[in-house]
Write a protein that holds these residues in place. Structure first.
Motif, PDB file in Angstrom:
ATOM      1  N   ILE A  65       3.407   2.181   4.257  1.00 13.02           N
ATOM      2  CA  ILE A  65       2.249   1.565   4.878  1.00 13.02           C
ATOM      3  C   ILE A  65       2.352   0.060   4.657  1.00 13.02           C
ATOM      4  N   ASP A  66       2.317  -0.692   5.739  1.00 12.82           N
ATOM      5  CA  ASP A  66       2.456  -2.148   5.667  1.00 12.82           C
ATOM      6  C   ASP A  66       1.113  -2.800   5.368  1.00 12.82           C
ATOM      7  N   SER A  67       0.530  -2.422   4.247  1.00  9.38           N
ATOM      8  CA  SER A  67      -0.758  -2.969   3.816  1.00  9.38           C
ATOM      9  C   SER A  67      -0.497  -4.144   2.878  1.00  9.38           C
ATOM     10  N   ASP A  68      -1.546  -4.713   2.342  1.00  8.96           N
ATOM     11  CA  ASP A  68      -1.395  -5.816   1.389  1.00  8.96           C
ATOM     12  C   ASP A  68      -1.987  -5.387   0.059  1.00  8.96           C
ATOM     13  N   PRO A  69      -1.222  -5.005  -0.925  1.00  9.32           N
ATOM     14  CA  PRO A  69       0.236  -4.977  -0.960  1.00  9.32           C
ATOM     15  C   PRO A  69       0.783  -3.747  -0.229  1.00  9.32           C
ATOM     16  N   PRO A  70       2.041  -3.801   0.200  1.00  6.01           N
ATOM     17  CA  PRO A  70       2.645  -2.645   0.873  1.00  6.01           C
ATOM     18  C   PRO A  70       2.661  -1.425  -0.051  1.00  6.01           C
ATOM     19  N   GLN A  71       2.554  -0.248   0.566  1.00  2.00           N
ATOM     20  CA  GLN A  71       2.572   1.005  -0.193  1.00  2.00           C
ATOM     21  C   GLN A  71       3.698   1.880   0.334  1.00  2.00           C
ATOM     22  N   SER A  72       4.295   2.651  -0.539  1.00  2.00           N
ATOM     23  CA  SER A  72       5.271   3.644  -0.106  1.00  2.00           C
ATOM     24  C   SER A  72       5.184   4.839  -1.042  1.00  2.00           C
TER      25      SER A  72
END
Length: 148
Positions: free
Chosen positions: A28-35
């Motif tokens: 997931i390109d969130s802030d911060p990115p998640q994987s």
């Protein structure tokens, strides 16, 4: 032997129950990115089902259950319940994840109700599905490797 004692044995499928297993990863390109990546065991249907996520050693990390009455995440003794599967996955990851659509994708069928997700089913016969969502933000990618 000690490692196998900690592993969760796979649940036996009920007659006429659809089951899938393999590995999945989500970015997931969130802030911060998640994987996140895990083994999975998916059973049931888009309307009523169960998704069990496991570690590489076979330990259960979490189980997600859903029905028309709602959805819940079980992690050990902790249970998080919400009104819908979309609400639960959005709260946990910051974006709605297409768990229900996975049933069609794993069978090589596009799903119409995926809230912006587009599945690439070209490699589905080989046991590989990739789905991407660019809108609404955050962008996300789901990769699935399974036994066809």
């Amino acid at each position: 032997m000690l490692v196998s004692a900690c592993a969760t044995p796979p649940r036996t499928a009920l007659p006429d129950e659809t089951t899938w297993n393999g590995r999945l990863s989500v970015r997931i390109d969130s802030d911060p990115p998640q994987s996140f990546s895990a083994g999975f065991d998916l059973r049931g249907s888009a309307h009523t089902g169960e998704l069990q996520l496991t570690s590489p050693l076979g330990n259960t990390l979490a189980t997600v259950l859903w029905s028309p009455q709602g959805a819940e995440l079980r992690q050990g003794q902790q249970v998080t319940a919400r009104n819908s599967l979309d609400q639960l996955t959005t709260e946990l990851s910051g974006t709605s994840l297409p768990v229900a659509a996975m049933f069609g994708w794993l069978q090589g069928q596009p799903s119409k109700d995926t809230q912006g997700w587009q599945a690439d089913l070209a490699r589905q016969p080989e046991g590989r599905v990739t789905a991407r969502r660019t809108a609404p933000l955050p962008a996300a990618e789901l990769r699935i490797v399974f036994q066809p």
